[in-house]
Design an enzyme around this catalytic site. Structure first.
Site, short mmCIF file in Angstrom:
data_model
loop_
_atom_site.label_atom_id
_atom_site.label_comp_id
_atom_site.label_asym_id
_atom_site.label_seq_id
_atom_site.Cartn_x
_atom_site.Cartn_y
_atom_site.Cartn_z
N ASN A 14 34.19 31.22 56.44
CA ASN A 14 33.33 31.91 55.28
C ASN A 14 32.55 31.09 54.66
OD1 ASN A 14 33.22 34.81 55.71
ND2 ASN A 14 35.62 34.51 55.43
N HIS A 69 37.36 40.61 51.17
CA HIS A 69 39.45 41.02 51.57
C HIS A 69 39.22 41.82 53.07
CE1 HIS A 69 43.45 41.87 51.60
NE2 HIS A 69 43.11 43.05 51.40
C1 GRF Z 1 39.08 36.12 55.54
O1 GRF Z 1 39.84 36.75 56.12
C2 GRF Z 1 38.98 36.66 53.91
O2 GRF Z 1 38.60 38.10 54.42
C3 GRF Z 1 39.45 36.34 53.02
O3 GRF Z 1 40.13 35.04 53.43
C4 GRF Z 1 40.08 35.20 55.00
C5 GRF Z 1 39.08 33.38 54.67
O4 GRF Z 1 38.93 33.05 56.02
N1 GRF Z 1 39.50 36.51 51.82
P1 GRF Z 1 37.83 31.43 55.88
O5 GRF Z 1 39.12 30.80 55.78
O6 GRF Z 1 37.00 31.83 55.25
O7 GRF Z 1 37.89 31.20 56.94
#
Ligand code: GRF
Length: 190
Positions: free
Chosen positions: A14, A103
Site C-alpha cells: 500500500n 483495515h
Molecule cells: C493491508 O491488508 C492493510 O489493510 C492492513 O495491513 C495490510 C498491509 O499490506 N492494515 P501491505 O504491507 O501494504 O502490503
C-alpha cells in the site's frame, strides 16, 4: 504541500501504491516511510525517489526518535498502512485527528488486537460472511476503533477461500486508499 509519513510493518504494497499515486501530486508529498521491520524493497525505492526511509525497533527510545524525526521533517499527517503497533499517546497528541489507518475488513466487525492479515480473512470466511471489504478510519488509542472515513465492499462467493479473499481485498486497498486519504487531506479538491 501537505507532507505525510507512512508507517508500515509488512510488505508495504500500500505504501508503494501511495508513493506512486502521489508522485505527481502538487498537494500531497510522501516525506517519510517508517517501517518497524527491515524492508529492503522500500528502502531501495525510497532511496531512488529521494524519500526518507527509517527502520527501527518499536521500543520506547525509538518511538521518541521517530516522533522527533516526524517533527524535523514537518510531517502533517501519518498514514498507517499495515502497521501492527498501537499508536502511543505522544503521537496522538502531536497528530490530533491527523492519523489514518486502513483495515482489511468491514469494521467494527473483525477488528482489534491480533486481527491483521490472514487472521482477518480466516475469521470472515469462518463466520460465513456474504461480503467483506476495507475500512479507512481515523486512528485513536485503540486498535481499529477510530471514526470511520470510508468503507468499500466486495462480495464473498460460495467457493471463496481466505486466500482468494485476501487477493480481492488487496486490490480494493490499492484502488481506494490513496484517493480516500486525498479526499480527507484536501477536501476542497473533491
Ligand atoms: C493491508 O491488508 C492493510 O489493510 C492492513 O495491513 C495490510 C498491509 O499490506 N492494515 P501491505 O504491507 O501494504 O502490503
Amino acid at each position: 504541500m501537505l507532507k505525510i509519513a507512512i508507517f508500515i510493518s509488512g510488505e508495504g504494497s500500500n505504501a508503494v501504491k501511495m508513493l506512486d499515486n502521489y508522485s505527481k501530486s502538487n498537494a500531497i508529498e510522501v516525506a517519510l516511510i517508517y517501517s518497524s521491520r527491515p524492508n529492503k524493497h522500500l528502502k531501495a525505492l525510497c532511496k531512488q525517489l529521494g524519500v526518507v526511509f527509517h527502520y527501527s525497533l518499536w521500543n520506547e527510545n525509538e518511538k521518541i526518535n521517530l516522533l522527533e524525526l516526524c517533527k524535523k521533517l514537518s510531517i502533517d499527517w501519518v498514514i498507517l498502512a499495515g502497521f501492527l503497533k498501537l499508536i502511543p499517546e505522544s503521537f496522538l497528541t502531536h497528530f490530533p485527528n491527523k492519523m489514518i489507518n486502513i483495515h482489511p475488513a468491514l469494521l467494527p466487525k473483525f477488528g482489534g488486537k491480533g486481527m491483521y492479515g490472514m487472521h482477518v480473512h480466516n475469521a470472515v470466511i469462518h463466520a460465513k460472511e456474504v461480503e467483506s471489504g476495507i475500512t479507512i478510519h481515523y486512528v485513536n488509542g485503540s486498535y481499529d476503533e477510530g471514526q470511520i472515513i470510508a468503507q468499500f465492499k466486495v462480495a464473498i462467493s460460495e467457493e471463496e477461500t481466505p486466500e482468494t479473499l485476501a487477493v480481492k481485498i488487496r486490490a480494493l486497498e490499492h484502488k481506494h486508499f490513496s484517493d480516500s486519504v486525498a479526499k480527507v487531506l484536501i477536501p476542497s479538491r473533491h
